[in-house]
Design a protein around this motif. Structure first.
Motif, PDB file in Angstrom:
ATOM      1  N   SER A 271      10.823   6.749  -3.247  1.00  0.00           N
ATOM      2  CA  SER A 271       9.456   7.053  -2.823  1.00  0.00           C
ATOM      3  C   SER A 271       9.127   8.534  -2.895  1.00  0.00           C
ATOM      4  CB  SER A 271       9.240   6.559  -1.387  1.00  0.00           C
ATOM      5  OG  SER A 271       9.465   5.176  -1.280  1.00  0.00           O
TER       6      SER A 271
ATOM      7  N   GLU B 224       1.484   7.120  -5.193  1.00  0.00           N
ATOM      8  CA  GLU B 224       1.263   5.726  -4.813  1.00  0.00           C
ATOM      9  C   GLU B 224       1.759   5.421  -3.404  1.00  0.00           C
ATOM     10  OE1 GLU B 224       4.970   5.819  -7.539  1.00  0.00           O
ATOM     11  OE2 GLU B 224       3.013   6.820  -7.358  1.00  0.00           O
ATOM     12  N   MET B 225       2.688   6.253  -2.885  1.00  0.00           N
ATOM     13  CA  MET B 225       3.186   6.046  -1.533  1.00  0.00           C
ATOM     14  C   MET B 225       2.117   6.382  -0.497  1.00  0.00           C
ATOM     15  SD  MET B 225       6.172   4.796  -1.813  1.00  0.00           S
ATOM     16  CE  MET B 225       5.639   3.991  -3.336  1.00  0.00           C
TER      17      MET B 225
ATOM     18  N   ARG C 106      -0.033   3.490  -0.005  1.00  0.00           N
ATOM     19  CA  ARG C 106       0.612   2.479   0.832  1.00  0.00           C
ATOM     20  C   ARG C 106       0.833   2.975   2.262  1.00  0.00           C
ATOM     21  NH1 ARG C 106       5.477   0.716  -3.356  1.00  0.00           N
ATOM     22  NH2 ARG C 106       4.121   0.201  -5.141  1.00  0.00           N
ATOM     23  N   ARG C 107       0.391   4.203   2.532  1.00  0.00           N
ATOM     24  CA  ARG C 107       0.513   4.814   3.858  1.00  0.00           C
ATOM     25  C   ARG C 107       1.969   4.918   4.311  1.00  0.00           C
ATOM     26  NH1 ARG C 107      -4.687   2.567   7.380  1.00  0.00           N
ATOM     27  NH2 ARG C 107      -6.294   3.266   5.882  1.00  0.00           N
ATOM     28  N   VAL C 108       2.833   5.254   3.362  1.00  0.00           N
ATOM     29  CA  VAL C 108       4.235   5.517   3.695  1.00  0.00           C
ATOM     30  C   VAL C 108       4.339   6.922   4.270  1.00  0.00           C
ATOM     31  CG1 VAL C 108       6.570   5.787   2.777  1.00  0.00           C
ATOM     32  CG2 VAL C 108       5.090   3.952   1.929  1.00  0.00           C
TER      33      VAL C 108
END
Length: 337
Positions: free
Chosen positions: A246, A297-298, A301-303
Motif C-alpha cells: 500500500s 488508490e489507498m 479506500r481511506r487506508v
C-alpha cells in the motif's frame, strides 16, 4: 532538585514521571499521549500535535514548558507571516547609525508553532531550518540557537482550504506525531471541575526541572543500551514500510533513528537501562506513520498510514524479550520485562 552532573538513567524515569504528574494536573486523561510528547523532548526531537481544535494541544505545550522550567514562546502561524517574523531581522538603530539584529521568537527553549499548516512554505522552511540545524540565517549571518531547543507544532486535520500542508520531506523533520482524541465523559467533567476549583482561566505549574537538568536527562539517555537483535528489529520494521503493497514511499533511515531514540526514552520511563521489543512497538506508529506516503488508490479506500504500520508490526518477527544485553546493569528495583 538533583545536580545535573549526577543524573543517571534511572533518575530520568523518576523525574519524567514527576513532570508527567505535574502536567497531568492540567491536561486530563491523556497520559499515554503526554508520555510520547515528553519522550520526544527527552530524545532531543520536535513533536507535531495533529488533532481537532480544542483538545488541549496549546495547553500541553505551555504546561510542558512550565514543568520543565523552559523559556516558552508561542507563535501563531498565519498566511501573512514572513520568515523574518520567525527568525528575526535587522533594524536600523539611529543612535549607532548601524543595523542591529532583533531576535525573533525562535530564540527560545520551547517554541509552540501554532497551526503550522496555515503559513506559506517559505515561512515554514525558515522554522524547519532552525529545527534541523539548530541555527538561523539572516542576511548571510548565522546565529546559533542555545540548547535545549524544541518545537511543538500543532496542525488541525480539518479545514484544509487556505492551508499549506507540510510536504513529506518536511514532516520527516518531526521526530513523532501525536494525537489526543476526544476525552471520555468522566475526563471532560474532570476538566470542568478543575476549572471551577482554580477559579481562573490559566493554570500555573511549578517547574520540576530546569533547562540544565533537562539537558542532563537527555545526556543520560545515551546510557540506555540497545542489544543487536533489537537494533536489527528496528531496521527491519522501517525497511518493511518500504516494501508494503500500500506504500508508495516508505520511511527513511531517519525513521529508524527515531525508533531508536524514542525506544530508549520509553525504557527509561519503565526504570530500565536497556531496550526491549515492547518499547519499539509502543512508539512505532507515532514515529513511522507520518513518514509514509501511501499509493493514491489507498487514499480512495481511506487506508490510514497507522494501519500500515500496525500491519508491519504484526508481520515482522520480534526478537525474544529475554535476549537482553548482558552488559546492562540491573540495579535493585529495576523492572524485568
Amino acid at each position: 532538585m538533583k545536580d545535573a552532573d549526577q543524573v543517571t538513567t534511572f533518575d530520568v524515569g523518576r523525574l519524567a514521571h514527576a513532570v508527567l504528574d505535574q502536567v497531568g494536573t492540567v491536561v486530563v486523561g491523556k497520559r499515554d499521549a503526554l508520555e510520547l510528547v515528553l519522550a520526544g523532548i527527552l530524545a532531543g526531537g520536535h513533536v507535531l500535535l495533529e488533532d481537532l481544535p480544542g483538545l488541549g494541544k496549546t495547553l500541553t505545550a505551555r504546561s510542558f514548558a512550565q514543568a520543565l522550567g523552559l523559556d516558552f514562546r508561542r507563535l501563531q502561524f498565519t498566511p501573512d507571516l514572513l520568515p523574518a517574523d520567525v527568525t528575526g531581522s535587522f533594524l536600523y538603530d539611529q543612535r549607532t547609525a548601524d543595523f542591529t539584529f532583533r531576535a525573533g521568537p525562535v530564540f527560545t527553549n520551547l517554541l509552540l508553532a501554532d497551526e503550522i499548516n496555515r503559513t506559506p512554505p517559505k515561512t515554514q522552511a525558515a522554522l524547519l531550518e532552525a529545527m534541523q540545524e539548530k541555527q538561523v540565517s539572516v542576511e548571510g549571518v548565522t546565529y546559533r540557537l542555545d540548547p535545549p531547543f524544541h518545537v511543538i507544532a500543532t496542525a488541525n486535520p480539518i479545514e484544509y482550504e487556505g492551508t499549506y500542508p507540510l510536504p513529506e520531506a518536511q514532516l520527516d523533520r518531526f521526530l513523532l506525531r501525536v494525537s489526543f482524541g476526544y476525552p471520555t465523559a468522566d475526563e471532560e467533567w474532570d476538566v470542568l471541575r478543575r476549572r471551577m476549583n482554580r477559579r481562573q482561566e490559566e493554570a500555573e505549574l511549578k517547574p520540576v526541572v530546569d533547562a540544565n537538568l533537562l539537558r542532563a536527562m537527555q545526556a543520560a539517555l545515551e546510557n540506555v543500551v540497545v542489544e543487536d537483535s533489537i537494533g536489527r528489529y528496528i531496521v527491519a520494521l522501517t525497511a518493511a514500510t518500504r516494501e508494503h503493497a500500500s506504500v508508495l514511499v516508505g520511511a527513511s533511515p531517519r525513521g529508524s533513528l527515531g525508533l531508536l531514540l524514542l525506544a530508549r526514552a520509553k525504557a527509561a520511563f519503565a526504570n530500565r537501562d536497556y531496550v526491549i521489543p515492547e518499547d519499539v512497538k509502543a512508539v512505532a506508529v507515532p514515529v513511522l506513520a507520518h513518514r509514509i506516503t501511501l499509493r493514491p488508490e489507498m487514499w480512495l479506500r481511506r487506508v490510514d498510514p497507522s494501519f500500515v504500520v500496525n500491519e508491519v508490526l504484526d508481520s515482522t518477527p520480534a526478537p525474544a524479550s529475554g535476549a537482553l544485553p548482558s552488559y546492562a546493569a540491573r540495579p535493585a528495583g529495576a523492572l524485568s520485562p
